[in-house]
Design a protein around this motif. Structure first.
Motif, mmCIF file in Angstrom:
data_model
loop_
_atom_site.group_PDB
_atom_site.id
_atom_site.type_symbol
_atom_site.label_atom_id
_atom_site.label_comp_id
_atom_site.label_asym_id
_atom_site.label_seq_id
_atom_site.Cartn_x
_atom_site.Cartn_y
_atom_site.Cartn_z
ATOM 1 N N ALA A 291 25.213 117.123 -4.259
ATOM 2 C CA ALA A 291 24.690 117.980 -3.198
ATOM 3 C C ALA A 291 24.486 117.166 -1.920
ATOM 4 O O ALA A 291 23.972 116.052 -1.956
ATOM 5 C CB ALA A 291 23.371 118.614 -3.625
ATOM 6 N N ARG A 292 24.910 117.727 -0.809
ATOM 7 C CA ARG A 292 24.745 117.064 0.482
ATOM 8 C C ARG A 292 23.608 117.740 1.235
ATOM 9 O O ARG A 292 23.536 118.976 1.294
ATOM 10 C CB ARG A 292 26.053 117.132 1.273
ATOM 11 N N VAL A 293 22.716 116.933 1.801
ATOM 12 C CA VAL A 293 21.504 117.455 2.426
ATOM 13 C C VAL A 293 21.652 117.509 3.944
ATOM 14 O O VAL A 293 21.855 116.484 4.602
ATOM 15 C CB VAL A 293 20.277 116.601 2.058
ATOM 16 N N LEU A 294 21.561 118.724 4.484
ATOM 17 C CA LEU A 294 21.574 118.940 5.931
ATOM 18 C C LEU A 294 20.142 119.230 6.356
ATOM 19 O O LEU A 294 19.522 120.177 5.873
ATOM 20 C CB LEU A 294 22.492 120.107 6.289
ATOM 21 N N ILE A 295 19.624 118.401 7.240
ATOM 22 C CA ILE A 295 18.225 118.492 7.635
ATOM 23 C C ILE A 295 18.016 119.481 8.778
ATOM 24 O O ILE A 295 18.752 119.484 9.766
ATOM 25 C CB ILE A 295 17.713 117.105 8.082
ATOM 26 N N VAL B 56 29.440 119.806 6.753
ATOM 27 C CA VAL B 56 28.799 118.991 5.718
ATOM 28 C C VAL B 56 29.381 119.315 4.338
ATOM 29 O O VAL B 56 29.623 118.426 3.526
ATOM 30 C CB VAL B 56 27.272 119.221 5.740
ATOM 31 N N ALA B 57 29.625 120.603 4.088
ATOM 32 C CA ALA B 57 30.185 121.012 2.791
ATOM 33 C C ALA B 57 31.571 120.422 2.568
ATOM 34 O O ALA B 57 31.959 120.146 1.431
ATOM 35 C CB ALA B 57 30.240 122.533 2.712
ATOM 36 N N SER B 58 32.305 120.197 3.656
ATOM 37 C CA SER B 58 33.663 119.659 3.536
ATOM 38 C C SER B 58 33.689 118.132 3.532
ATOM 39 O O SER B 58 34.755 117.525 3.517
ATOM 40 C CB SER B 58 34.544 120.179 4.677
ATOM 41 N N GLY B 59 32.501 117.526 3.575
ATOM 42 C CA GLY B 59 32.433 116.070 3.476
ATOM 43 C C GLY B 59 32.200 115.342 4.782
ATOM 44 O O GLY B 59 32.132 114.115 4.815
ATOM 45 N N GLU B 60 32.074 116.085 5.880
ATOM 46 C CA GLU B 60 31.845 115.452 7.173
ATOM 47 C C GLU B 60 30.352 115.155 7.365
ATOM 48 O O GLU B 60 29.498 115.652 6.648
ATOM 49 C CB GLU B 60 32.344 116.353 8.304
#
Length: 219
Positions: A71-75, A113-117
């Motif tokens: 999971a990637r965290v976007l603040i 962010v979901a695509s890895g950026e």
């Protein structure tokens, strides 16, 4: 996606906005960090949209990153560079977006962010370096695992990244190609387990490779 915010009305608005987007689905929501961590373990979301100032927010971010979750965290934050954001960068956040951003900007940031950026604009990078140079960010000396594995040139590239130079400027300073700089930086990121250039800036200062007073004298 998991939405984490301690303001019920704001959280409900986010959930409605995201579920209305054809390529996004909210699988869960939480009002605090502890609940968020439990939901990450059970729901395995791709992206976590989290207000960094909520109860146990930073601790939750640290636990999610340390768990090895994909999971990637976007603040979400009301300030583009406060002490919470600096700590979030150090802990491995994938980026951040202001709460007052337009819906289209938020959706674009989530997709990226979901695509890895990573979501750290050049403006944010400049402000991050400036904040360290002004002494606005307390620097706690810390030698990260992997620092001793860096070659002399890799250390120099990391130090120059910390002073705010672009890859092109670093290449010019070291009299190498920009591709060579990228190669060195990629190796630095791998050895230190960094996920963004912003995190590399934080690392450069906390490891002592960049000393604010020294940079100020040469500026």
């Amino acid at each position: 996606m998991l939405v984490v915010d301690d303001q019920p009305l704001f959280r409900a608005g986010l959930v409605a906005l995201l579920n209305a987007s054809p390529d996004m689905t909210v699988v869960g929501e939480a009002a605090d960090g502890d609940t968020a961590v439990r939901l990450v373990e059970s729901l395995c979301p791709h992206v976590i949209l989290m207000d960094i100032r909520l109860p146990c927010g930073l601790a939750a971010l640290e636990r999610v990153v340390a768990s090895g979750s994909s999971a990637r965290v976007l603040i979400l934050t009301t300030f583009d560079l406060d002490e919470y954001v600096h700590e979030a960068l150090r802990l491995g956040a994938a980026g951040f977006v202001l709460k007052e951003s337009e819906p289209a900007r938020l959706l674009a940031a989530i997709s990226a962010v979901a695509s890895g950026e990573m979501q750290f604009s050049p403006t944010v990078m400049r402000r991050l370096v400036a904040a360290y140079l002004r002494g606005d960010v307390p620097v706690a000396p810390w030698v990260p695992a992997g620092l001793d594995e860096l070659t002399g040139r890799e250390r120099e590239v990391l130090r120059l990244v910390g002073t705010g130079l672009t890859n092109a400027a670093i290449a010019s300073k070291l009299t190498v190609t920009e591709g060579t700089v990228k190669t060195h930086l990629n190796r630095v990121m791998t050895k230190l387990r960094l996920t963004s250039r912003a995190q590399a800036v934080v690392m450069a200062y906390e490891s002592g490779l960049v000393i604010p007073q020294a940079v100020a004298k040469t500026a």
